[in-house]
Design a protein around this motif. Structure first.
Motif, PDB file in Angstrom:
ATOM      1  N   ARG A  85      49.447  43.425  51.972  1.00  0.00           N
ATOM      2  CA  ARG A  85      50.247  44.368  51.206  1.00  0.00           C
ATOM      3  C   ARG A  85      51.588  43.756  50.785  1.00  0.00           C
ATOM      4  N   THR A 123      52.834  42.944  43.835  1.00  0.00           N
ATOM      5  CA  THR A 123      52.310  43.667  42.679  1.00  0.00           C
ATOM      6  C   THR A 123      50.816  43.358  42.523  1.00  0.00           C
ATOM      7  N   ASP A 124      50.139  44.198  41.767  1.00  0.00           N
ATOM      8  CA  ASP A 124      48.715  43.945  41.493  1.00  0.00           C
ATOM      9  C   ASP A 124      48.538  42.611  40.769  1.00  0.00           C
ATOM     10  N   ARG A 125      49.453  42.281  39.869  1.00  0.00           N
ATOM     11  CA  ARG A 125      49.363  41.012  39.131  1.00  0.00           C
ATOM     12  C   ARG A 125      49.539  39.833  40.080  1.00  0.00           C
ATOM     13  N   GLU A 126      50.494  39.921  41.010  1.00  0.00           N
ATOM     14  CA  GLU A 126      50.675  38.849  41.993  1.00  0.00           C
ATOM     15  C   GLU A 126      49.411  38.678  42.826  1.00  0.00           C
ATOM     16  N   LYS A 127      48.842  39.785  43.265  1.00  0.00           N
ATOM     17  CA  LYS A 127      47.611  39.723  44.066  1.00  0.00           C
ATOM     18  C   LYS A 127      46.468  39.109  43.273  1.00  0.00           C
ATOM     19  N   SER A 128      46.392  39.444  42.002  1.00  0.00           N
ATOM     20  CA  SER A 128      45.332  38.906  41.148  1.00  0.00           C
ATOM     21  C   SER A 128      45.453  37.390  40.993  1.00  0.00           C
TER      22      SER A 128
END
Length: 137
Positions: A85, A123-128
């Motif tokens: 997370r 962020t979702d972008r970082e996770k991606s």
């Protein structure tokens, strides 16, 4: 998991050797840090477009064989073991010029908010972007 591996090349510097003629273990940690910094700058920040900070929460290193002046250029591999997370776990391998494994390391990196001085949610972008480099542990 696509399992991409980021590779960073680094030359052994003359000043890195100790009196025993090999690279001091503290320099290994510097090499690892330099490779992680380039990974974060060249992969994560370029893709995300953010200057979000990350800090090291934990670092473990297994020193497997000595590095000498003639061992370079070194290749330091960076991949991702786990994405959480607020943090992600990085795996690194240090290979000498012949491809021999000299060290393995794992670091837990925490996304950090500089204003509040507290962890922040990835962020979702970082996770991606991190997921592109995720490998099986």
């Amino acid at each position: 998991m696509s399992g991409k591996v980021f590779e960073y090349s680094l030359q052994v510097r003359w000043s890195d050797s100790d009196r025993l003629g090999h690279v001091n273990n503290t320099r290994f940690v510097e090499y690892l840090q330099e490779a992680r910094a380039h990974f974060i700058t060249q992969v994560l920040m370029e893709a995300v477009g953010s200057r979000g900070a990350t800090v090291v929460r934990r670092l473990t290193v297994d020193f497997l064989r000595p590095i000498f002046d003639e061992s370079g250029p070194l290749v330091i591999e960076v991949s991702i073991l786990r994405i959480g997370r607020t943090s992600f776990q990085v795996k690194q391998r240090v290979l000498d010029v012949s491809g021999a494994l000299c060290a393995e390391a794992e670091a837990v990196m925490v996304a950090f908010d500089l204003e509040s001085q507290t962890p922040r949610v990835l962020t979702d972008r970082e996770k991606s972007v991190l997921a592109e480099y995720e490998i099986a542990g």
